[in-house]
Design an enzyme around this catalytic site. Structure first.
Site, PDB file in Angstrom:
ATOM      1  N   ASP A   9     -30.226 -62.191 -50.448  1.00 12.67           N
ATOM      2  CA  ASP A   9     -29.601 -63.235 -49.667  1.00 12.67           C
ATOM      3  C   ASP A   9     -28.118 -63.076 -49.330  1.00 12.67           C
ATOM      4  O   ASP A   9     -27.610 -63.124 -50.834  1.00 12.67           O
ATOM      5  CB  ASP A   9     -30.158 -63.859 -50.477  1.00 12.67           C
ATOM      6  CG  ASP A   9     -30.332 -65.944 -49.597  1.00 12.67           C
ATOM      7  OD1 ASP A   9     -28.925 -65.545 -48.419  1.00 12.67           O
ATOM      8  OD2 ASP A   9     -30.552 -66.434 -50.658  1.00 12.67           O
ATOM      9  N   ASP A 105     -29.947 -63.683 -41.975  1.00 10.77           N
ATOM     10  CA  ASP A 105     -29.073 -63.615 -43.481  1.00 10.77           C
ATOM     11  C   ASP A 105     -29.733 -62.981 -44.801  1.00 10.77           C
ATOM     12  O   ASP A 105     -29.115 -62.887 -45.954  1.00 10.77           O
ATOM     13  CB  ASP A 105     -27.859 -64.369 -43.752  1.00 10.77           C
ATOM     14  CG  ASP A 105     -29.012 -65.960 -44.424  1.00 10.77           C
ATOM     15  OD1 ASP A 105     -29.610 -65.986 -43.598  1.00 10.77           O
ATOM     16  OD2 ASP A 105     -28.406 -66.992 -44.709  1.00 10.77           O
ATOM     17  N   GLU A 106     -31.188 -62.324 -44.216  1.00  7.67           N
ATOM     18  CA  GLU A 106     -31.711 -62.407 -45.848  1.00  7.67           C
ATOM     19  C   GLU A 106     -32.491 -61.347 -45.316  1.00  7.67           C
ATOM     20  O   GLU A 106     -33.069 -61.046 -44.674  1.00  7.67           O
ATOM     21  CB  GLU A 106     -32.503 -63.102 -46.097  1.00  7.67           C
ATOM     22  CG  GLU A 106     -31.659 -64.571 -46.753  1.00  7.67           C
ATOM     23  CD  GLU A 106     -33.027 -65.593 -46.542  1.00  7.67           C
ATOM     24  OE1 GLU A 106     -33.787 -65.668 -47.405  1.00  7.67           O
ATOM     25  OE2 GLU A 106     -32.289 -66.662 -46.578  1.00  7.67           O
TER      26      GLU A 106
END
Length: 406
Positions: A9, A105-106
């Site tokens: 993350d 974003d992960e």
């Protein structure tokens, strides 16, 4: 053999990318936000100093400024975020071919079959990835390491920023069960409220329930959450090139001025249904259910959904169903700032739930006529642009279009 799953993350992603070119702001409270002059001015991301003031993602700029008067606001640059996300996932791909992005974003990484190539120590591999992303891109990661996807994500959330957390198969209950049930993937507000009525506040409380109760309260999702709480998640990490099946297609609009009459709302719903139906047809999909959402000026949300007598991808049929739901959800005169329409229960074929309706001759003729009309509109738009032709009910003033596809 237990799987080894990483959940990576990127910390404060939007804000971190913006600060790469503004290093002088790193120690100051900074937030990335929508247009401060519009009604959609909300916080999209914030850095660590802003978090210490209590600034939260998705709150309005006004609310954030009440907490931090000196908050520095930066506009978003979504093309940059997409570029960085692509590069980061390419780096992940050098450790395993099983990389599943979860948003921009992960990502999950299944390193079960490749970790021996990198020393065989999962925590050390996670630390190595963090250091590499920091060194090469200037961004930081929090990484969770566990034996399934759900616990790996819990791990990445457990300690931030720039940390690795291991939730091992032999001792996971000690770490996981004391956590609030809302920390678990897909345990949203509605699920928390329903479970809270039975004294469930932690993941351990949920795990201890009779497995039939969560399913009775929340349907299939309740059973899934119970399995998650008991460490029974077996969902695979999909390769990047393998797309997740589309589960819904929806659009939302925020209007410059509140809508207060049914004709105004119908015009807004009409435009949304037009967009959703066109996207369904473009993907060769039909929907078997439709949902509508309304938000008033105080941000209070209301939603309704219903199954359709037969699957469809026609604007007119979506509009009829959506307005039925609006009439149940909306009290005349109540101002509305946002509307949404979502197509659910998607399939790639025309399915019938009420055979007698579908095969009535008049309905067949009407459906065929609508299909031909809307296909013709699609063709004109494809050739001359999306605004070349519109339906008469389209609203005049739309401020923001919030497309989403899930």
């Amino acid at each position: 053999m237990d799987r080894v799953i990483l959940h990576c993350d990127l910390n404060s992603f939007y804000a971190s990318v913006e600060l790469l070119s503004r290093p002088e702001l790193r120690e100051l409270p900074v937030a990335v936000c929508g247009d401060p002059d519009s009604r959609k001015g909300i916080i999209l991301a914030k850095n660590e100093p802003a978090k210490r003031f209590g600034v939260q993602t998705a709150e309005t700029i006004w609310q954030a400024k009440q907490k931090c008067a000196d908050l520095i606001l930066l506009p978003p640059h979504h093309h940059l975020y997409r570029d960085f996300s692509r590069v980061v996932n390419e780096i992940y791909g050098q450790y395993t071919d099983l990389v599943e992005p979860f948003g921009i974003d992960e990502s999950w990484l299944d390193i079960t079959g490749s970790m021996h190539l990198f020393g065989g120590d999962a925590a050390a591999i996670a630390d190595g990835i963090r250091e590499r992303i920091k060194r090469e891109l200037g961004l930081t990661l929090s990484v969770g390491v566990s034996f399934n996807k759900v616990f790996a994500k819990l791990g990445s959330d457990y300690k931030k920023p720039d940390a690795t957390t291991v939730i091992p198969p032999e001792d996971w209950q000690r770490i996981v069960w004391p956590l609030p049930v809302g920390a678990m993937l897909f345990a949203g507000p509605a699920a928390r409220r329903a479970l809270g009525q039975y004294g469930v506040s932690t993941i351990g409380d949920l795990a201890a329930l009779d497995e039939a109760l969560p399913e009775k309260l929340l349907g299939k999702m309740g059973r899934q959450l119970w399995e998650y709480a008991n460490g029974l998640d077996r969902s695979p990490v999909r390769p990047q090139h393998e797309k997740e099946p589309v589960k819904s297609v929806g659009n939302s609009f925020t209007f410059r001025e509140d809508l207060t009459s049914r004709p105004q709302i119908r015009r807004g719903i009409s435009m949304l249904c037009d967009s959703v139906a066109g996207r369904l047809r473009a993907q060769g999909l039909y929907c078997g259910a439709v949902a509508v959402g309304l938000k008033d000026p105080s941000f209070k949300s209301t939603s309704r959904q219903k199954h359709l007598p037969h699957s469809t991808h026609l604007r007119g049929e979506l509009l009829e169903a959506a307005m039925e739901l609006i009439d149940k959800a909306w009290r005349p005169g109540t101002p509305v700032r946002l509307l949404s329409v979502t197509a659910l229960s998607l399939t790639d074929s025309l399915e019938t739930y009420e055979q007698t309706n579908l095969f009535a001759p008049q309905q067949r003729e009407e459906s065929a006529r609508r299909e031909n009309l809307e296909r013709a509109v699609d063709a004109i738009r494809k050739k001359y642009g999306g605004k070349a032709i519109t339906y008469g009910e389209a609203p005049d003033q739309v401020l923001h279009n919030g497309d989403r596809e899930e």
